[in-house]
Design an enzyme around this catalytic site. Sequence first.
Site, PDB file in Angstrom:
ATOM      1  CG  HIS A   1     -29.540  -0.254 -30.118  1.00 28.56           C
ATOM      2  ND1 HIS A   1     -30.223  -0.106 -31.059  1.00 28.56           N
ATOM      3  CD2 HIS A   1     -29.867   1.038 -28.903  1.00 28.56           C
ATOM      4  CE1 HIS A   1     -31.414   1.522 -31.060  1.00 28.56           C
ATOM      5  NE2 HIS A   1     -30.711   1.855 -29.710  1.00 28.56           N
ATOM      6  CB  ALA A   2     -28.607  -1.915 -34.905  1.00 29.42           C
TER       7      ALA A   2
END
Length: 126
Positions: free
Chosen positions: A50-51
């Site tokens: 994820h980010a």
Amino acid sequence: MDNTQTAHATALPFPNESLNENVAHSRRHGTLHSEMLEREVTILNRLGLHARPAAEFVRAARSFKCTVTIIKNSDSYSASSILDVLSANLDCGSIMILRAEGPDADTALERLAQLLEEFRIQEEGE
């Protein structure tokens, strides 16, 4: 030439040079016979890339001289582009091939695989 024949032309990167001059130029500038390596890795952290880990992964990929590509389901993504890495949907359990081409390809693959392991360990500690 009749319709059954096909003309093949080779585009040289430096059009005014001969093929031998191109090879010599490539050797002088380190662009010929650069090493290409691949390594299959699995995303093991529960949240995937994820980010935050994706950004860290991209920063690491950019720190090498080689070009790193992610191959997943026969699609290619640039490991130095946050948009590409996020677009690859690297969820937990995803299997991908890291391909590195350039002078430090072996070091890049080792570090990026190690980083994926570190993400798993960090997640378990949270």
